[in-house]
Scaffold this active site. Sequence first.
Site, PDB file in Angstrom:
ATOM      1  CD  GLN A  23      -2.480  -1.700   3.537  1.00 37.19           C
ATOM      2  OE1 GLN A  23      -2.144  -1.255   3.726  1.00 37.19           O
ATOM      3  NE2 GLN A  23      -4.201  -0.578   2.377  1.00 37.19           N
ATOM      4  CG  ASN A  24       4.496   1.655   2.706  1.00 34.89           C
ATOM      5  OD1 ASN A  24       3.729   1.448   2.997  1.00 34.89           O
ATOM      6  ND2 ASN A  24       5.421   0.843   3.047  1.00 34.89           N
ATOM      7  CG  ASP A  26       7.825   4.125   0.574  1.00 36.12           C
ATOM      8  OD1 ASP A  26       7.677   3.442  -0.258  1.00 36.12           O
ATOM      9  OD2 ASP A  26       7.873   4.804   2.135  1.00 36.12           O
ATOM     10  CG  HIS A  43      -3.133   2.102  -1.779  1.00 39.71           C
ATOM     11  ND1 HIS A  43      -3.440   3.077  -0.357  1.00 39.71           N
ATOM     12  CD2 HIS A  43      -4.204   1.955  -2.357  1.00 39.71           C
ATOM     13  CE1 HIS A  43      -3.974   1.824  -0.329  1.00 39.71           C
ATOM     14  NE2 HIS A  43      -5.135   1.439  -0.815  1.00 39.71           N
ATOM     15  CB  CYS A  51       0.337  15.363 -18.854  1.00 39.54           C
ATOM     16  SG  CYS A  51       0.043  16.958 -19.547  1.00 39.54           S
ATOM     17  CB  CYS A  75       1.911  18.953 -20.219  1.00 37.02           C
ATOM     18  SG  CYS A  75       2.762  17.980 -21.251  1.00 37.02           S
ATOM     19  CB  SER A 119      -4.119  -1.441  10.952  1.00 36.47           C
ATOM     20  OG  SER A 119      -5.079  -0.809   9.113  1.00 36.47           O
ATOM     21  CG  ASN A 142       0.540  -4.913  12.651  1.00 36.38           C
ATOM     22  OD1 ASN A 142       0.989  -4.200  12.200  1.00 36.38           O
ATOM     23  ND2 ASN A 142      -0.579  -4.678  13.706  1.00 36.38           N
ATOM     24  CD  GLU A 144      -2.573  -1.206  18.154  1.00 34.12           C
ATOM     25  OE1 GLU A 144      -2.443  -0.529  18.958  1.00 34.12           O
ATOM     26  OE2 GLU A 144      -2.594  -1.955  16.943  1.00 34.12           O
TER      27      GLU A 144
END
Length: 305
Positions: A23-24, A26, A43, A51, A75, A119, A142, A144
């Site tokens: 999901q990162n 970066d 993501h 553009c 552009c 999570s 994790n 939790e």
Amino acid sequence: PTPCHYFIRMLAEKGVLLRHFTQNIDGLERVAGIDPDLLMEAHGSNQVGHCMECSKKYTNLWIRDCLKRDEIPKCTLECCTGTIRPDTVFFGEPLPKRFSELVDQDFEQCDLLIVLGTSLKVQPFASLIIKVPEETPRLYINLEKNASEAKHPLTILVFGGGFKFDDEDNYRDVFLESACDDGCTRLAELIGWKDELTNLVASEHARLDKEFLEEAQKEATELPTQMSHQLSIKADTKVPPNQIPMKTNPRESPKQKPCHTEKKAEISKATITSVSASGSSNQKPGNDKKKQQTKLSTKHMKTKK
């Protein structure tokens, strides 16, 4: 990238990583050296932009240089005035088509599912844990445990149940209460890879530190020249405004090119087809030995303290 990223890279290099779903945004998996074909950035990523009008692609470096000059990335095509945006999925936008294709393709082949530092609250990503066969072990690393348990009846009905760590009939779910880096280091130690992982992290961090230092030194040498040029323009009040030379930047933006709509559309289609074809399978013809190896599918979202 942290030890967790490099552990995933080691899985890939040893031929046991089926796919890494993340999901990162970066792009640290790419920086760590993981083959992009083995990545599913659900993501998107900020490493590339396009553009919003003509879909022309731009690198992260080019976009970053525009932002450093306090300019809105626009552009460079003569017939287009579109704004450049990163290739990330914003709220309300659909996930990439490749995501659903790889989910259908990969999870039924998964022999071990490792879930790292998420999570499991964002759908449809959170429901991926139920896509693997019923006999597939699921390891959840994790801080939790309760975050993974689906309790609401409607959630269970639509997306299926969560892990069954504390159920009497649990036969495959394992929870390791740990930070991602510590958990992956522990796994590496158990399978005899700890020294290799430690050396890989040290060598890669040294390489990246050197590259960052060289980039910083280059920017430091460019900045005085730019500031001096700006000051000279402001101080010289005798020069008419229409004759003041424009500020130059050592890193010039791509040269403007005429817009050829039909040819550009054909190229875009070919590019999409090529990406889809390369991402559809990571098996090589005749490589029967690799087909017999255990395949892993990982999901990863890590937060920094």
